[in-house]
Design a protein around this motif. Structure first.
Motif, mmCIF file in Angstrom:
data_model
loop_
_atom_site.group_PDB
_atom_site.id
_atom_site.type_symbol
_atom_site.label_atom_id
_atom_site.label_comp_id
_atom_site.label_asym_id
_atom_site.label_seq_id
_atom_site.Cartn_x
_atom_site.Cartn_y
_atom_site.Cartn_z
ATOM 1 N N GLU A 1 40.629 55.382 45.351
ATOM 2 C CA GLU A 1 41.304 54.866 46.544
ATOM 3 C C GLU A 1 42.617 54.179 46.192
ATOM 4 O OE1 GLU A 1 40.401 51.775 50.267
ATOM 5 O OE2 GLU A 1 38.920 52.060 48.669
ATOM 6 N N PHE A 2 42.662 53.566 44.995
ATOM 7 C CA PHE A 2 43.852 52.815 44.589
ATOM 8 C C PHE A 2 44.557 53.473 43.401
ATOM 9 C CE2 PHE A 2 41.125 49.807 46.799
ATOM 10 C CZ PHE A 2 42.027 49.167 47.639
ATOM 11 N N LYS A 3 44.376 54.757 43.236
ATOM 12 C CA LYS A 3 44.996 55.477 42.116
ATOM 13 C C LYS A 3 46.509 55.287 42.142
ATOM 14 C CE LYS A 3 45.087 59.952 39.766
ATOM 15 N NZ LYS A 3 44.622 61.365 39.799
ATOM 16 N N GLY A 4 47.059 54.881 40.982
ATOM 17 C CA GLY A 4 48.491 54.652 40.878
ATOM 18 C C GLY A 4 48.922 53.232 41.163
ATOM 19 N N ALA A 5 47.996 52.374 41.611
ATOM 20 C CA ALA A 5 48.351 50.985 41.908
ATOM 21 C C ALA A 5 48.666 50.230 40.626
ATOM 22 C CB ALA A 5 47.212 50.295 42.650
ATOM 23 N N GLU A 6 49.545 49.247 40.723
ATOM 24 C CA GLU A 6 49.970 48.468 39.560
ATOM 25 C C GLU A 6 48.811 47.701 38.935
ATOM 26 O OE1 GLU A 6 53.717 45.453 38.538
ATOM 27 O OE2 GLU A 6 53.174 45.916 40.622
ATOM 28 N N PHE A 7 47.836 47.354 39.749
ATOM 29 C CA PHE A 7 46.715 46.548 39.260
ATOM 30 C C PHE A 7 45.547 47.406 38.776
ATOM 31 C CE2 PHE A 7 46.696 46.743 43.939
ATOM 32 C CZ PHE A 7 45.550 47.497 44.151
ATOM 33 N N ARG A 8 45.709 48.719 38.745
ATOM 34 C CA ARG A 8 44.618 49.612 38.360
ATOM 35 C C ARG A 8 44.945 50.293 37.040
ATOM 36 N NH1 ARG A 8 42.999 55.242 39.059
ATOM 37 N NH2 ARG A 8 40.872 55.466 39.884
ATOM 38 N N ASP A 9 43.937 50.422 36.175
ATOM 39 C CA ASP A 9 44.071 51.229 34.966
ATOM 40 C C ASP A 9 43.496 52.601 35.293
ATOM 41 O OD1 ASP A 9 44.471 51.710 32.036
ATOM 42 O OD2 ASP A 9 42.279 51.956 32.149
ATOM 43 N N ASP A 10 44.353 53.607 35.333
ATOM 44 C CA ASP A 10 43.915 54.920 35.799
ATOM 45 C C ASP A 10 42.969 55.613 34.828
ATOM 46 O OD1 ASP A 10 45.204 54.701 38.199
ATOM 47 O OD2 ASP A 10 47.019 55.739 37.557
ATOM 48 N N GLU A 11 42.962 55.202 33.569
ATOM 49 C CA GLU A 11 42.041 55.826 32.617
ATOM 50 C C GLU A 11 40.617 55.320 32.824
ATOM 51 O OE1 GLU A 11 41.285 56.262 27.792
ATOM 52 O OE2 GLU A 11 43.234 55.579 28.524
ATOM 53 N N THR A 12 40.446 53.998 32.891
ATOM 54 C CA THR A 12 39.106 53.421 33.049
ATOM 55 C C THR A 12 38.713 53.240 34.513
ATOM 56 O OG1 THR A 12 39.951 51.153 33.035
ATOM 57 C CG2 THR A 12 39.398 52.136 30.896
ATOM 58 N N LYS A 13 39.691 53.264 35.421
ATOM 59 C CA LYS A 13 39.506 53.028 36.848
ATOM 60 C C LYS A 13 39.105 51.582 37.151
ATOM 61 C CE LYS A 13 38.562 57.864 37.920
ATOM 62 N NZ LYS A 13 37.872 58.811 38.817
ATOM 63 N N LEU A 14 39.321 50.696 36.184
ATOM 64 C CA LEU A 14 39.111 49.271 36.423
ATOM 65 C C LEU A 14 40.298 48.718 37.199
ATOM 66 C CD1 LEU A 14 37.829 48.227 32.873
ATOM 67 C CD2 LEU A 14 36.429 48.472 34.938
ATOM 68 N N MET A 15 40.032 47.688 38.015
ATOM 69 C CA MET A 15 41.085 47.075 38.827
ATOM 70 C C MET A 15 41.151 45.582 38.487
ATOM 71 S SD MET A 15 41.365 49.138 42.265
ATOM 72 C CE MET A 15 40.597 47.973 43.350
ATOM 73 N N PHE A 16 42.371 45.044 38.453
ATOM 74 C CA PHE A 16 42.584 43.694 37.956
ATOM 75 C C PHE A 16 43.217 42.801 39.017
ATOM 76 C CE2 PHE A 16 42.567 46.733 34.537
ATOM 77 C CZ PHE A 16 41.608 46.198 33.694
ATOM 78 N N ALA A 17 42.966 41.507 38.883
ATOM 79 C CA ALA A 17 43.507 40.525 39.817
ATOM 80 C C ALA A 17 44.330 39.484 39.069
ATOM 81 C CB ALA A 17 42.372 39.834 40.569
ATOM 82 N N TYR A 18 45.225 38.840 39.801
ATOM 83 C CA TYR A 18 45.974 37.667 39.362
ATOM 84 C C TYR A 18 46.985 37.966 38.271
ATOM 85 C CZ TYR A 18 41.906 35.866 41.834
ATOM 86 O OH TYR A 18 40.919 35.674 42.756
ATOM 87 N N ASP A 19 46.560 38.074 37.029
ATOM 88 C CA ASP A 19 47.475 38.296 35.903
ATOM 89 C C ASP A 19 47.442 39.779 35.529
ATOM 90 O OD1 ASP A 19 48.730 38.487 33.410
ATOM 91 O OD2 ASP A 19 47.978 36.555 32.705
ATOM 92 N N TYR A 20 48.475 40.531 35.988
ATOM 93 C CA TYR A 20 48.491 41.974 35.763
ATOM 94 C C TYR A 20 48.899 42.351 34.341
ATOM 95 C CZ TYR A 20 48.145 42.800 40.849
ATOM 96 O OH TYR A 20 47.736 42.854 42.163
ATOM 97 N N LYS A 21 49.457 41.417 33.608
ATOM 98 C CA LYS A 21 49.828 41.705 32.218
ATOM 99 C C LYS A 21 48.602 41.627 31.315
ATOM 100 C CE LYS A 21 52.492 40.004 28.274
ATOM 101 N NZ LYS A 21 53.370 38.911 27.760
ATOM 102 N N ASN A 22 47.825 40.572 31.446
ATOM 103 C CA ASN A 22 46.715 40.334 30.515
ATOM 104 C C ASN A 22 45.384 40.913 30.981
ATOM 105 O OD1 ASN A 22 47.935 38.580 28.304
ATOM 106 N ND2 ASN A 22 48.659 37.553 30.163
ATOM 107 N N ARG A 23 45.244 41.181 32.247
ATOM 108 C CA ARG A 23 44.141 41.978 32.781
ATOM 109 C C ARG A 23 42.751 41.527 32.316
ATOM 110 N NH1 ARG A 23 45.997 48.272 33.420
ATOM 111 N NH2 ARG A 23 47.610 47.863 34.972
#
Length: 649
Positions: free
Chosen positions: A126-148
């Motif tokens: 659903e969020f493929k390509g989003a800045e907060f998503r890792d497309d390889e693992t399909k994990l999604m991150f909040a708050y700190d997008y650099k350190n995830r």
């Protein structure tokens, strides 16, 4: 007058005895993981839950983020960095042991949940390509997008998945059963936990649980300062029936508590002035980092740690130049400069610049993925947001691409809470634990919100699993012990007494009286005279009002038992406040008779326990847990090897 028939069997006075290796009291995230960990070690396990385990506890309706998955494959930080940052942010009034376990084992528990059927990845793209998503693992991150290291999750799937795993492992789950007292016995000159007592809240049957080890995983206290039986509803963040019974049971049994003097102003409370959690526009936690505008529609700027205004939405999710990472979404009460995340300007500065109240969260000005992940994923998975907020607002026409939500005091406290409206919120007091999650009583362990300085969902899952492992190791060295029939007799008399009074007071009256007493005598500013007068008043309630409480059925009786526990927890808090003879900024603790702020001699954890009916004070050095990585690895080589083998495969 309308009459009704009680729909369950009448088993009042009947007894039922159960035995097991490990007894878990509380069926929230921590309790489920404790039971699962012990069962996977081959131990017989009983889990006792006042509600229905499939949806009980603070996360029963969901959780939207997992705060410290530091070992996930996309993480840019180590468990040591984040755990130490939490401890430092809390000025060492912190449970470093539990924080480190959360950071070290958090991603392992997420993988467990996924294997049980919980959802932790964007599997539908659903969020493929989003800045907060890792497309390889399909994990999604909040708050700190650099350190995830903080993941967005579909937490409404977690409790049903855990219940299925409990059933698969053969854990005996006693739903609709309240635990009311711990059983203890002196064995070889040492006090030891040997089980617990309780009651079926539907039938009134008295329950006796004998165990080799007991794990307390019940909620943090609530309804201490605030109680309004007509206006609670959805202004409560945690379930209003989760009131700290584990604290009360533990205090009566002699368990040692720390930081019980700490309290902060009410939030998401039953004050009558609160709004449903995350149902008003704001820019923190679930709504982080929503675009905020003033009454004219003028956008309110975000600034980074160094005060630099951020020009894009994306910049709000990255550390400042030279900043390794920032902490958001956990229990950071008073964030220091180094770890502060991008925030909007403070209220005074906004007023100086001419911004006009009221403020609004305007998701329409955010990129599509950021808007959708806040409204529809975070709002929808966090707490009680799926039906009351997401569905109801949407059904009534709210469209985040067009509409704004007004901010009622969240973020800038434009409708601030009173000093009397206090709660045990954000890393509050609780059971003092060692590196095995053991209490001061042999054979009794604690996890989740039962612990001092407790945190969110990841904290509950990780400390629960850890306590379950350690309890499973312990029971290999001990046997079942017989309980004293006199202990059972006394508890039965205490529990059933309100049921056999034909006339008397309702439990709500006592809860209101306790809350009023705590507002008056344990408010924002404290002193010995006020605290002692409050303690005298609460003790008079115990002598004069408790014997007048009357109930008609087991459900009412359970509510009465809750209020008796609230009374005991309130006394515990007053004793802790009396014990700290100075004020403290990290503990939000102010005394008019001891105004010195955090003197070196008092920079310690004040501990409170009962022994032979008398309150005993003690203290523990801040940082008593030592070097986090070193102490953890010293005690967990078997787990480290198990994880390494799993990663190899």
């Amino acid at each position: 007058m309308k009459t009704y028939q009680w729909p369950y069997a009448n088993e009042v006075g009947q007894e039922e005895v159960h035995t097991c290796d490990v007894l878990v009291l509380g069926g929230g995230l921590a309790g489920c993981f404790a039971a699962i960990a012990a069962a996977r070690k081959g131990k017989s396990v009983i889990l006792v839950e006042k509600g229905a385990t499939e949806r009980s506890g603070s996360a029963g309706t969901g959780v939207d983020h997992w705060e410290s998955a530091c070992t996930n494959p996309c993480s840019g930080v180590t468990p040591e960095e984040i755990a130490n940052a939490y401890v430092e942010e809390q000025d060492y009034y912190s449970n470093g042991i539990a924080h480190y376990i959360t950071c070290r084992e958090g991603y392992d528990r997420m993988l467990d949940l996924e294997s049980y059927g919980g959802k932790i990845r964007d599997t539908e793209d659903e969020f493929k390509g989003a800045e907060f998503r890792d497309d390889e693992t399909k994990l999604m991150f909040a708050y700190d997008y650099k350190n995830r290291f903080t993941l967005r999750v579909w937490g409404s799937t977690f409790k049903p998945a855990l219940k299925k795993e409990l059933d698969r492992l053969g854990v005996k789950v006693c739903d609709r059963t309240e635990a009311t007292a711990l059983l203890t016995k002196t064995v070889d000159g040492k006090k030891r936990g040997i089980g617990a007592l309780g009651m079926n809240v539907h039938t009134g049957k008295f329950m006796i649980f004998q165990s080799k080890a007991t794990i307390l995983t019940m909620s943090r206290p609530a309804r201490i300062w605030l109680f309004n039986s007509d206006m609670m509803g959805l202004s409560e963040f945690r379930p209003p029936q989760s009131i700290g019974s584990g604290h009360a049971m533990g205090f009566r049994a002699g368990i040692e508590f720390a930081m019980m003097e700490k309290s902060v102003r009410g939030e998401f409370s039953a004050a009558g002035r609160s709004f449903p959690p995350y149902g008003a526009g704001n820019n923190h936690n679930t709504w982080y980092a929503a675009t905020m505008v003033d009454a004219r529609g003028v956008e309110i700027p975000y600034v980074d740690r160094d005060g630099k205004e951020l020009k894009t939405v994306s910049e709000r999710y990255y550390p400042a130049k030279g900043q390794k990472f920032f902490l958001k979404g956990g229990v950071i009460d008073n964030p220091k400069y180094e770890f502060r995340g991008p925030e909007t300007l403070d209220f005074e500065e906004l007023m100086k610049r001419g911004y006009q109240l009221p403020f609004y969260a305007d998701l329409s000005r955010m990129p599509e993925f950021e808007r959708k992940v806040i409204w529809g994923m975070m709002v929808g998975e966090e707490g009680k947001t799926k039906i009351p907020i997401l569905k109801n607002y949407s059904d009534r026409g709210f469209d985040p691409t067009k509409h704004m939500l007004q901010s009622y005091g969240t973020g800038w406290q434009s409708a601030s809470f009173l000093d009397q409206e206090r709660q045990l919120f954000g890393a509050p007091g609780g059971v003092l634990n060692d590196w095995d999650m053991k209490t001061n009583i042999d054979g009794i362990y604690a996890a989740g919100d039962q612990l001092f300085a407790s945190d969110c969902a990841g904290f509950a899952c990780c400390t629960g699993h850890y306590a379950g492992r350690k309890a499973a190791e312990y029971v290999e060295q001990v046997g079942l012990e017989d309980y004293d029939p006199e202990d059972v007799k006394r508890e039965k008399e205490r529990l059933y007494a309100p049921l056999f009074r034909e006339e008397g007071m309702d439990w709500r009256e006592l809860n209101m009286a306790i809350a009023k007493a705590m507002q008056n005598y344990c408010g924002g500013i404290k002193c010995d005279d006020l605290l002692k007068e409050g303690l005298d008043l609460l003790e008079s309630f115990e002598r004069e009002i408790v014997p007048q409480i009357s109930c008609e059925n087991p459900h009412d009786l359970m509510r009465a038992h809750e209020v008796f526990d609230i009374l005991d927890v309130s006394k515990l808090i007053l004793h802790a406040c009396l014990a700290r003879k100075s004020s403290s900024a990290p503990l939000f603790f102010e005394r008019s008779d001891y105004p010195d702020l955090d003197p070196e001699k008092d920079r310690r954890l004040i501990t409170i326990r009962q022994e032979d009916g008398k309150v005993v004070q003690g203290s523990v050095p801040l940082g008593y847990f030592g070097d986090l990585k070193e102490e953890y690895e010293k005690r967990n080589q078997d787990y480290i090897e198990e994880v390494a083998k799993r990663e190899e495969h």
